[in-house]
Design a protein around this motif. Structure first.
Motif, PDB file in Angstrom:
ATOM      1  N   ARG A 156      -2.644   8.650  -8.986  1.00 12.37           N
ATOM      2  CA  ARG A 156      -1.565   8.592  -8.389  1.00 12.37           C
ATOM      3  C   ARG A 156      -1.919   9.059  -6.788  1.00 12.37           C
ATOM      4  N   GLY A 157      -2.847  10.039  -6.622  1.00 10.09           N
ATOM      5  CA  GLY A 157      -3.163  10.307  -5.166  1.00 10.09           C
ATOM      6  C   GLY A 157      -3.782   9.312  -4.532  1.00 10.09           C
ATOM      7  N   THR A 158      -4.441   8.323  -5.030  1.00  9.83           N
ATOM      8  CA  THR A 158      -5.105   7.243  -4.718  1.00  9.83           C
ATOM      9  C   THR A 158      -4.123   6.149  -4.119  1.00  9.83           C
ATOM     10  N   LEU A 159      -3.253   6.005  -5.191  1.00 11.66           N
ATOM     11  CA  LEU A 159      -1.917   4.967  -4.692  1.00 11.66           C
ATOM     12  C   LEU A 159      -1.245   5.824  -3.473  1.00 11.66           C
ATOM     13  N   ALA A 160      -1.046   6.916  -3.478  1.00 13.98           N
ATOM     14  CA  ALA A 160      -0.225   7.719  -2.327  1.00 13.98           C
ATOM     15  C   ALA A 160      -0.843   7.023  -1.043  1.00 13.98           C
ATOM     16  N   PHE A 161      -2.507   7.525  -1.096  1.00 16.20           N
ATOM     17  CA  PHE A 161      -3.275   7.426   0.192  1.00 16.20           C
ATOM     18  C   PHE A 161      -3.077   6.129   0.532  1.00 16.20           C
ATOM     19  N   ALA A 162      -3.187   4.900  -0.677  1.00 11.00           N
ATOM     20  CA  ALA A 162      -3.332   3.774  -0.059  1.00 11.00           C
ATOM     21  C   ALA A 162      -2.064   3.230   0.466  1.00 11.00           C
ATOM     22  N   ARG A 163      -0.904   3.602  -0.004  1.00 12.13           N
ATOM     23  CA  ARG A 163       0.312   3.486   0.309  1.00 12.13           C
ATOM     24  C   ARG A 163       0.708   3.840   2.094  1.00 12.13           C
ATOM     25  N   GLY A 164       0.295   5.079   1.990  1.00  9.40           N
ATOM     26  CA  GLY A 164       0.463   5.748   3.611  1.00  9.40           C
ATOM     27  C   GLY A 164      -0.436   4.721   4.302  1.00  9.40           C
ATOM     28  N   LEU A 165      -1.724   4.336   3.843  1.00 10.14           N
ATOM     29  CA  LEU A 165      -2.488   3.571   4.890  1.00 10.14           C
ATOM     30  C   LEU A 165      -1.799   2.220   5.349  1.00 10.14           C
ATOM     31  N   VAL A 166      -1.335   1.505   4.059  1.00  6.39           N
ATOM     32  CA  VAL A 166      -0.869   0.079   4.364  1.00  6.39           C
ATOM     33  C   VAL A 166       0.205   0.489   5.327  1.00  6.39           C
ATOM     34  N   VAL A 167       1.339   1.243   5.113  1.00  9.31           N
ATOM     35  CA  VAL A 167       2.311   1.314   6.137  1.00  9.31           C
ATOM     36  C   VAL A 167       2.049   1.783   7.464  1.00  9.31           C
ATOM     37  N   LEU A 168       0.760   2.576   7.631  1.00  9.07           N
ATOM     38  CA  LEU A 168       0.158   3.018   8.923  1.00  9.07           C
ATOM     39  C   LEU A 168      -0.294   1.719   9.494  1.00  9.07           C
ATOM     40  N   GLY A 169      -1.108   0.855   8.590  1.00  9.21           N
ATOM     41  CA  GLY A 169      -1.718  -0.355   9.229  1.00  9.21           C
ATOM     42  C   GLY A 169      -0.478  -1.253   9.555  1.00  9.21           C
ATOM     43  N   TRP A 170       0.331  -1.508   8.881  1.00 12.15           N
ATOM     44  CA  TRP A 170       1.352  -2.241   9.219  1.00 12.15           C
ATOM     45  C   TRP A 170       2.209  -1.920  10.549  1.00 12.15           C
ATOM     46  N   ALA A 171       2.363  -0.514  10.812  1.00 16.51           N
ATOM     47  CA  ALA A 171       2.883   0.072  12.067  1.00 16.51           C
ATOM     48  C   ALA A 171       2.048  -0.274  13.262  1.00 16.51           C
ATOM     49  N   ALA A 172       0.975  -0.279  12.934  1.00 17.14           N
ATOM     50  CA  ALA A 172      -0.144  -0.459  14.121  1.00 17.14           C
ATOM     51  C   ALA A 172      -0.262  -1.730  14.368  1.00 17.14           C
ATOM     52  N   ALA A 173      -0.283  -2.637  13.546  1.00 22.64           N
ATOM     53  CA  ALA A 173      -0.149  -4.224  13.897  1.00 22.64           C
ATOM     54  C   ALA A 173       1.212  -4.522  14.479  1.00 22.64           C
TER      55      ALA A 173
END
Lengths: 253, 262
Positions: free
Chosen positions: B111-128
């Protein structure tokens, strides 16, 4: 033979140590061996779903032991997780993804390699007759098809042990047969299966053993082929309730 | 790394399909340049008088291209925080509210890895989205400059760079709301907290402490409070603001590892 799924003297109360704490499990014990299908039946609020939440690591009990393939389900190592599946309440299904995407995602999250996820998804979609909806979004599925998708996502990686909470509650008769056959096939292949249900006639068809759950514990065991299963279940419930009454308030039989 | 790669792939698919993403992406990429160029044009048209003209006064002077990009940075610094906040409210709060988070237990992907990945994806999307909005604004502004013989020089490029940096900082400021979503298990409560922090930021700026308050820094840095307030924002304040994202990500990973009673 070691149990693949085990609850031993599990107690849990919602509300912790507060005076208004509500006991949900009061010494729940059960064990499921590899190759065995065990069904839990009980009235609403009997503790079936709480027991399954403990067994899937979603709820840490106040006391007692839970084991999945020999491990604490709250800290299941990857090797054991690869061999375990469950649907308790909401399934591992994203409503925005298609049926195929959900199955592939579930396969990968359960440890199937990316290269093999497509094949695993196709196999379980075919087995549970989900192919006609392969490209439909999960949110567009009927309740019954969505439930079959949830079961498919839980078993896409062919687990050695799995837990299903009310797996046929929304299914039509054909869907019930599909899930029943799937459960029996996986058990024949050596999987340990624990299901909960309200439907006595359905559990009688799928289970090797039936456990009557009442008041947060197992109050008796039934064999699926015995006559008048329903009456036997209510006898067990009544006996448990009577035993729980203070001695002076019991009526003699 | 294989587990993280799996989590990133799964989370990217889910985010690509989500309704929040489908709505927010075009809004950020299209509305920011439209609003930036529109406000500048409106400020210089003489069509707005009174209090409105006073509010738009900063956009009425200077070379148009630089003004477009300064305005884009100011809008992005709030819009990306709001969009990112809604995104983490949906992605972290909704599965906890509807019980789907219970299915994340007992997986080979922790779950921690899923949460980290979820945060990274949202952050990457916002940056894009920030990069896209700035790129579209640069393109549109350059087109306007070419048709009006106005300059598009180093000052405009510097403003574009600051808009990009401020937008990225604002994107990172959204991550702590993933922790709020996890703690409250409610997307609506998360949105409430987001609005509360935006309101609090206004108060902090009013009392003069904005230059050190991370949620005020991107906006002030792009000149929303005027040139003096922008000059007050130093490198240390920008660094502290940039540190909010990793702190937020670490917090939500710990929360998801310890999740129970789901």
């Amino acid at each position: 033979m070691d149990s693949a799924l085990l609850l031993d003297d599990v107690h849990h109360a919602f509300g912790g140590h507060r005076p208004d704490a509500r006991p949900a499990l009061s010494g729940m014990s059960l064990a499921v061996a590899p190759g065995e299908v065990v069904a839990m039946i009980g009235l609403n609020g009997a503790g079936k779903t709480t027991a399954l939440r403990v067994l899937t690591g979603r709820l840490r009990p106040t006391s007692g032991t839970a084991r999945v393939l020999g491990h604490d389900p709250a800290r299941l190592p990857a090797g054991a997780a690869l061999r375990f599946g469950h649907v308790v309440g909401a399934a591992l299904v994203d409503p925005a993804l298609t049926v195929t995407e959900n199955l592939r995602v579930a396969a990968e999250l359960h440890g199937v390699a990316h290269a093999g996820a497509g094949a695993a998804a196709s196999a379980v979609a075919e087995r549970l007759d989900l192919v006609p909806w392969a490209h439909a979004r999960a949110r567009a599925l009927s309740l019954g098809n969505a439930q079959r998708l949830g079961v498919a996502c839980a078993v896409v990686h062919s687990p050695a042990a799995f837990v299903l909470d009310e797996p046929t509650s929304a299914l039509d008769p054909r869907g019930v047969v599909l899930v029943r056959e799937l459960v029996r096939e996986r058990a024949a292949a050596g999987a340990a299966v624990l299901v909960s249900s309200h439907h006595l006639d359905e559990v009688a068809r799928v289970a090797d053993r039936v456990l009557a759950v009442h008041g947060g514990r197992v109050v008796g065991s039934l064999t699926p082929d015995e006559a008048e299963l329903e009456r036997r279940f209510f006898d067990l419930v009544l006996a448990a309730d009577t035993a729980a009454l203070p001695a002076g308030s019991r009526r003699s039989a | 790394m294989t587990v993280l790669r799996t989590a990133l792939r799964v989370e990217a698919i889910a985010w690509r399909r989500s309704t929040v993403q489908r709505l927010a992406t075009p809004l950020l990429i299209a509305l920011v340049p439209v609003a930036s160029i529109g406000l500048t044009t409106l400020a210089r048209s003489g069509a707005v008088g009174g209090a409105g003209a006073a509010k738009l006064a900063d956009y009425a002077a200077g070379d148009p291209a630089t003004t477009h990009l300064v305005a884009a940075g100011q809008i992005l610094s709030v819009a990306v925080l709001m969009a990112g906040g809604f995104a983490v409210a949906a992605t972290f709060g909704q599965p906890l509210a509807d019980g789907r988070a219970g299915a994340y237990f007992g997986l080979t992907t922790p779950r921690g890895t899923l949460a980290f990945a979820r945060g990274l994806v949202v952050l990457g999307w916002a940056a894009a989205c920030v990069a896209g909005a700035v790129a579209v604004t640069v393109g549109a502004s350059a087109a306007v400059a070419a048709t009006t013989d106005a300059p598009f020089g180093p000052a405009a490029w510097a403003a574009a760079g600051r808009a990009l940096a401020a937008g990225l900082l604002a994107a990172g400021l959204a991550l702590p709301f993933a922790a709020v979503a996890t703690a409250t298990r409610s997307p609506l409560a998360t949105v409430g907290a987001l609005i509360g922090v935006v309101g609090l930021t206004q108060v902090v700026v009013l009392v003069g402490a904005g230059a050190w308050f991370p949620y005020a820094v991107p906006s002030l840095w792009t000149g929303t409070g005027g040139p003096d307030a922008a000059a007050d924002v130093g490198g240390a304040a920008v660094a502290i603001t940039a540190a909010v994202a990793p702190v937020g990500a670490a917090l939500v990973v710990v929360q998801w590892r310890r999740l129970t009673d789901v």
